[in-house]
Design an enzyme around this catalytic site. Sequence first.
Site, PDB file in Angstrom:
ATOM      1  N   ASP A   1      43.894  94.571 -52.163  1.00  0.00           N
ATOM      2  CA  ASP A   1      42.791  95.419 -52.594  1.00  0.00           C
ATOM      3  C   ASP A   1      43.307  96.851 -52.630  1.00  0.00           C
ATOM      4  O   ASP A   1      44.253  97.193 -51.926  1.00  0.00           O
ATOM      5  CB  ASP A   1      41.630  95.340 -51.603  1.00  0.00           C
ATOM      6  CG  ASP A   1      40.912  94.002 -51.643  1.00  0.00           C
ATOM      7  OD1 ASP A   1      41.401  93.085 -52.338  1.00  0.00           O
ATOM      8  OD2 ASP A   1      39.874  93.871 -50.983  1.00  0.00           O
TER       9      ASP A   1
ATOM     10  N   HIS B   1      49.585  90.046 -50.456  1.00  0.00           N
ATOM     11  CA  HIS B   1      50.015  88.722 -50.870  1.00  0.00           C
ATOM     12  C   HIS B   1      51.103  88.820 -51.927  1.00  0.00           C
ATOM     13  O   HIS B   1      51.388  89.897 -52.443  1.00  0.00           O
ATOM     14  CB  HIS B   1      48.821  87.944 -51.425  1.00  0.00           C
ATOM     15  CG  HIS B   1      47.693  87.768 -50.466  1.00  0.00           C
ATOM     16  ND1 HIS B   1      47.302  86.538 -49.975  1.00  0.00           N
ATOM     17  CD2 HIS B   1      46.859  88.672 -49.893  1.00  0.00           C
ATOM     18  CE1 HIS B   1      46.285  86.687 -49.153  1.00  0.00           C
ATOM     19  NE2 HIS B   1      45.988  87.987 -49.087  1.00  0.00           N
TER      20      HIS B   1
ATOM     21  N   SER C   1      47.384 101.649 -46.507  1.00  0.00           N
ATOM     22  CA  SER C   1      48.636 102.307 -46.888  1.00  0.00           C
ATOM     23  C   SER C   1      48.860 102.132 -48.381  1.00  0.00           C
ATOM     24  O   SER C   1      47.919 102.217 -49.155  1.00  0.00           O
ATOM     25  CB  SER C   1      49.804 101.753 -46.091  1.00  0.00           C
ATOM     26  OG  SER C   1      50.929 102.600 -46.246  1.00  0.00           O
TER      27      SER C   1
END
Length: 362
Positions: free
Chosen positions: A144, A220, A331
Amino acid sequence: ADRKKLHTAPVGHVFRLRPFHVLVATGGGYAGYRKYEDYKLEQLEKKGIEVPVKLASEWEVALYKSVPTRLLSRAWGRLNQVELPTWLRKPVYSLYIWTFGVNMKEAAVEDLHHYRNLSEFFRRKLKPQARPVCCLHSVISPSDGKILNFGQVKNCEVEQVKGVTYSLESFLGPRISTEELRFSQAPPGNSFQQQLVTKEGNELYHCVIYLAPGDYHCFHSPTDWRVSHRRHFPGSLMSVNPGVARWIKELFCHNERVVLTGDWKHGFFSLTAVGATNVGSIRIYFDQDLHTNSPRYSKGSYNDFSFISNNNKEGIPMRKGEHLGEFNLGSTIVLIFEAPKDFKFHLKAGQKIRFGEALGSL
């Protein structure tokens, strides 16, 4: 005769300022000022007003670096691991949810009392159906976040935000051996960028995704690829929010980062997790030897680890959408990869994106 003598220290000794205290106070105050400036810039951007680029000078960067962000990040990490009393969990987490706009309906466990500490709450898992993985496109978003920049890499420079660049070679470090990455042998005179491109007619592309504190903190695999090498750069832990990225040139090269490199069906592929303030911990699930934000490190140093061995010549195969790693807060993820010239991004700069959604395809 029974009175005790009161010993007092000279006022000068009691209030003596040490250089470290001056640096912390000055640097901390300046960091606070920069946060306020970043807030004003965000407000202008929301109104559609274009903000001119104003880069930090060397002394401003040095002053920012004087703030002990690594020490503060380690302290924050320990605080996050302190188990909260059951009665305190809901008020603390509810404040965080309200501040950063967290959507707990997507969490695998919605009950706030389930999370024993802030660290567990930050690393919460999502419901399987919350992030469907796009099968129609070759590269998906690994996390995200907010799209800061994307496009072709030109002249060995990569844009961290519009108008502010960093060196490709400084970011990735020296070229890795051809045996590990199956690179073609490029002529010595070629640029670093040209040496990464293994197939004729291909181009080098990049995409920068900023994860805010309220975002899902796991990342991911963005495609089917083979991870053959890890390079860890210890470094600073400055903020990587868009305002600071617009202010400090080569910010991502200053900060601690973990570079995973390998190849996919079109050639070179890399994913870099960039650390930030309060994000000293970067975890890669299949790499147990990785330890980030250690107390001591040599400036400009890095350490390499190869996943190619006599018993495992293929490295670590990753499937699109497979769990890869996690941050402790928020981050930045930087993708740099090779693809044919007809590769197209399906993005707009500044847009919000979620893990599993399309980044681009052929």
